[in-house]
Design an enzyme around this catalytic site. Structure first.
Site, PDB file in Angstrom:
ATOM      1  N   CYS A  27       0.851  -1.190   0.000  1.00 51.58           N
ATOM      2  CA  CYS A  27       0.000   0.000   0.000  1.00 51.58           C
ATOM      3  C   CYS A  27       0.883   1.236   0.000  1.00 51.58           C
ATOM      4  O   CYS A  27       2.112   1.158   0.092  1.00 51.58           O
ATOM      5  CB  CYS A  27      -0.942   0.023   1.197  1.00 51.58           C
ATOM      6  SG  CYS A  27      -0.091   0.173   2.776  1.00 51.58           S
ATOM      7  N   CYS A  30       3.367   1.797   2.813  1.00 53.36           N
ATOM      8  CA  CYS A  30       4.626   1.046   2.692  1.00 53.36           C
ATOM      9  C   CYS A  30       5.656   1.883   1.936  1.00 53.36           C
ATOM     10  O   CYS A  30       6.815   1.994   2.346  1.00 53.36           O
ATOM     11  CB  CYS A  30       4.393  -0.277   1.949  1.00 53.36           C
ATOM     12  SG  CYS A  30       3.302  -1.442   2.772  1.00 53.36           S
ATOM     13  N   ASP A 452       8.246  28.542 -32.558  1.00 53.74           N
ATOM     14  CA  ASP A 452       9.393  28.813 -33.428  1.00 53.74           C
ATOM     15  C   ASP A 452       8.955  28.528 -34.860  1.00 53.74           C
ATOM     16  O   ASP A 452       8.242  27.551 -35.121  1.00 53.74           O
ATOM     17  CB  ASP A 452      10.557  27.909 -33.040  1.00 53.74           C
ATOM     18  CG  ASP A 452      11.708  28.032 -34.012  1.00 53.74           C
ATOM     19  OD1 ASP A 452      12.252  29.134 -34.145  1.00 53.74           O
ATOM     20  OD2 ASP A 452      12.041  27.012 -34.653  1.00 53.74           O
TER      21      ASP A 452
END
Length: 760
Positions: A27, A30, A452
């Site tokens: 989870c 952890c 550009d």
């Protein structure tokens, strides 16, 4: 001394970066624990991702990789370095621990839990099924579920407890064990084992001493529901990473190398080195990035860029590894191999992005780290509260177990990674590479996009745009004679004329004579005619004069910033050719799409004002949003000036001279057809040379961010709403388990909707 980590070499004592595959996490809390432990080490900065099960660690040379692994293992988890990258196949294989064997084990436990839990739940919920000894059958069926099927939860809870930690597995283990042990006590020492005992299924608090109540359906049902959530979550995580794995597997496996002595030798692609020449037959994949040395062909680049039209290549043209040779035989000289290839870098960028964390997710991780201890305290408080209020042990116990079960923090932990994995994976399929989650945060704020001109809005190469023949002169004659003469020149304008003529007429005649007139053009003899092609001054030197209509065309072309080329033969001026860097066919539509996203397009170029305004007019950019005659080194100053005006700026470019501006912009979008410097400086890389991909990239990034935000909202809202209900005794533990599992499945399912994203 050098230390190699994750494919890089750095001097000992310097800052190094390594990626670790973390095992045993169940989870988000952890992941938070591992991250916290690693960050406590001197000189270590770590980010641990629960969904990808990887840790990216930056550490000083004094701290070794083994020290990092030892710290992770001391925290109760496993750690290892990913498998080294294969030179021919790009980056290391994905380190996900959701292997087929682990999925199979999870599936077997899930099947066991479902098959055995269904009758237990049915008997508990339907009083008509409660025959004389039904409770003992329930115990027989529930015992394997709570022991064998739920073993991963118990094992993880025990491991974490040894290290003084509590995770989501602790909640599940404590909750299901409490329900099962209570039932054992009631059956053997209370009145629940009495033949003919029945009790109704209720969702609310019921006052009782608890001796006649069993909660086997809660213990078995919660286990089944949570295992189902884990299994579908694991499958979804694998699906979310499928695009990256597919990207890694695109490359060729073997290649035919041409040896100096003329031999053809088939070798594994990882044995290729820069400078090797290799053969690509029709229908074969190009083994690695290179330059065509011999042959012409059409190359299918759709698998890599999403472009449907094949690209024609000839000697001198660059080709990309993993693309398909759809035409003739090619000999290619390798220019990049292994992790330097475009395919490998694409895969690495996608993987890096999936390993990152957005700001919102970092907040969720901090919450999940303290969430479990708080929930356990809340469960104990709930138990004490109901006992103190005389609700009875059964009611108090039911509410406390429901609090433990409902409080899964996994939905919080999965909110960002699953959305990011699916979003970046889908982007890779469409030729859009997202560097990291912080990029997503930026796309929401951008209001101005600087484009550009050369290579981004335009093709970046000189192109024959128009032919204006004099009265009585055939256009085909102009193209044939001028194209034949210009074909012998290497000048970019000459190549534009020759390519344009060849495109319309096919083969061109060879000139009998050819001569270059420096600075003015070319002259020669084609099909017995003396031909001049070049500037007006070239004709003036030959005492030739343009007719009035051609003079007007020349003046108009020059006013628009285009290059005007005159053509004459047999002593007469015959035509004017217009040459320019052509606007890409898709650029006007791309500008419209960018406007539709609420962005203000600005054209930036070093060309003169006339050229810039002509291009802007063609693509639909307002004259006041044209910034022309800007030196390459000044482009970054333009971006800074726009930012100083309060604008959030996105920059789209493809050249080396765009790299600084891309880095300065709030959001840099690099055209993948451009230079390495531009690609490295960009936040998003557009593999396709199509400006429409910029709009698609921003849409995808915004949609991914929206998905992350909705995931986090529902994950937070779910816990905020569900915990009080559970503490109030309004949720049966089994219903709580189903709801908890659904929250994780909902987050993953919501993220998987990004797989349906389509380019506009």
């Amino acid at each position: 001394m050098t230390v190699r980590t994750a494919g890089t070499e750095t001097e000992a004592g310097a800052q190094e970066e390594v990626e670790l595959v973390i095992g045993g996490m169940t989870c988000a809390s952890c992941a938070a624990r591992v991250e916290k432990k690693l960050n406590r080490m001197d000189g270590v900065t770590a980010t641990v991702n629960y969904a990808t099960e990887k840790a990216r660690v930056s550490h000083a040379g004094a701290v070794t990789v083994q020290d990092l692994i030892a710290t992770v293992e001391a925290t109760g988890y496993t750690a290892r370095e990913p498998a080294p990258p294969a030179r021919g196949n790009g980056p290391a294989a994905s380190g996900s621990t959701d292997s087929p064997d682990e999925l199979r084990s999870l599936r077997e436990r899930l099947i066991t839990a479902v098959v055995l839990s269904v009758p237990v739940i049915a008997m508990a919920m339907i009083p008509a099924l409660q025959f004389e000894y039904w409770q003992w059958l329930s115990l027989t069926l529930a015992a394997p579920v709570v022991t064998y099927a739920a073993w991963p939860f118990h094992r993880a809870a025990f491991t974490n407890a040894r290290h003084g930690a509590a995770t989501m597995d602790t909640l599940v283990s404590v909750g299901t064990s409490a329900a099962f042990l209570w039932s054992l006590w009631a059956l053997f020492f209370g009145t629940a084992g009495t033949p003919g005992m029945t009790h109704p299924f209720e969702l609310t608090i019921a006052r009782s001493d608890g001796a006649g109540n069993i909660y086997l359906e809660a213990a078995a049902g919660v286990t089944a529901f949570i295992l189902a959530g884990r299994y579908f979550e694991a499958r979804a995580k694998r699906k979310a990473g499928a695009a990256l794995r597919a990207l890694m597997e695109l490359g060729a496996k073997d290649v035919t190398v041409l040896r100096p002595d003329g031999r053809e030798e088939t070798v594994p692609v990882e044995d290729l080195v820069v400078g090797d020449r290799f053969l690509v037959r029709p229908g074969e994949k190009i083994a690695t990035d290179g330059t065509v040395a011999e042959g012409t062909s059409a190359v299918d680049v759709s698998m890599l860029t999403g472009e449907s039209a094949p690209v024609e290549v000839a000697p001198g043209d660059a080709v990309t590894g993993a693309t398909l040779n759809a035409g003739g035989r090619l000999v290619v000289e390798a220019t990049r191999v292994g992790s330097d290839t475009q395919l490998a870098r694409m895969a690495k960028m996608v993987e890096d992005a999936q390993n990152g964390k957005a700001a919102a997710q970092r907040l969720a991780d901090r919450i999940s780290a303290v969430f479990v201890p708080v929930v356990i305290a809340l469960a104990l408080g709930t138990l004490g509260f109901w006992l103190g209020n005389g609700a009875g042990l059964t009611a108090a116990f039911t509410a406390a177990v429901a609090v433990l079960i409902i409080a899964c923090p996994c939905a919080l932990g999965l909110a960002t990674p699953t959305a990011l994995m699916v979003g970046t994976g889908r982007g890779a399929q469409l030729g859009i590479l997202i560097k990291g989650p912080e990029v997503l945060e930026t796309t929401r704020r951008v209001d101005t996009v600087v484009l550009d001109k050369t290579g981004t809005v335009t093709t970046g190469r000189m192109t024959l745009l128009a032919v204006h023949p004099a009265e009585g002169t055939d256009e085909a004659d102009v193209l044939r004679l001028a194209g034949a003469l210009e074909h012998s020149s290497e000048h970019p304008i000459a190549r534009a004329v020759a390519d344009g003529a060849r495109e319309k007429l096919g083969t061109l005649p060879s000139p009998e004579e050819f001569g270059n007139v420096p600075g003015l053009g070319v002259q020669g003899v084609v099909e017995g005619r003396a031909v001049l092609v070049g500037r007006e001054q070239l004709l003036t030197q030959g005492e030739l004069k343009l007719p009035a209509e051609l003079a007007r065309v020349l003046e108009s072309a020059q006013a628009a910033g285009r290059t005007a080329v005159t053509v004459a033969w047999d002593g007469e001026a015959r035509a004017v050719l217009e040459i320019a860097d052509a606007v890409k066919e898709t650029s006007p539509e791309a500008v419209r799409r960018l406007r539709a996203l609420g962005l203000r397009p600005v054209l930036l170029t070093g060309d003169n004002e006339a050229v810039a305004r002509t291009v802007a007019r063609e693509v639909g950019i307002a004259p006041e949003d044209v910034i022309a005659e800007v030196l390459p080194q000044d482009k970054v100053d333009v971006v800074k000036r726009l930012q100083a005006e309060g604008r959030s700026v996105a920059m789209v470019g493809d050249g080396v001279n765009d790299a600084a501006a891309l880095a300065q912009a709030d959001l840099g979008l690099a055209m993948g057809t451009g230079t390495d410097a531009a690609i490295e400086a960009g936040d998003l890389t557009l593999v396709r040379g199509d400006l429409r991909a910029a709009a698609d990239a921003i849409r995808l990034a915004r949609r991914t961010l929206g998905t992350i935000r909705s995931n986090l909202f529902w994950a937070f809202a779910y816990n905020v709403a569900a915990l009080p209900l559970a503490a109030a005794g309004l949720l049966n533990p089994m219903i709580a388990g189903a709801a908890m599992a659904f929250s994780s499945v909902f987050v993953v399912g919501n993220s998987l909707r990004l797989r349906t994203f389509r380019a506009a």
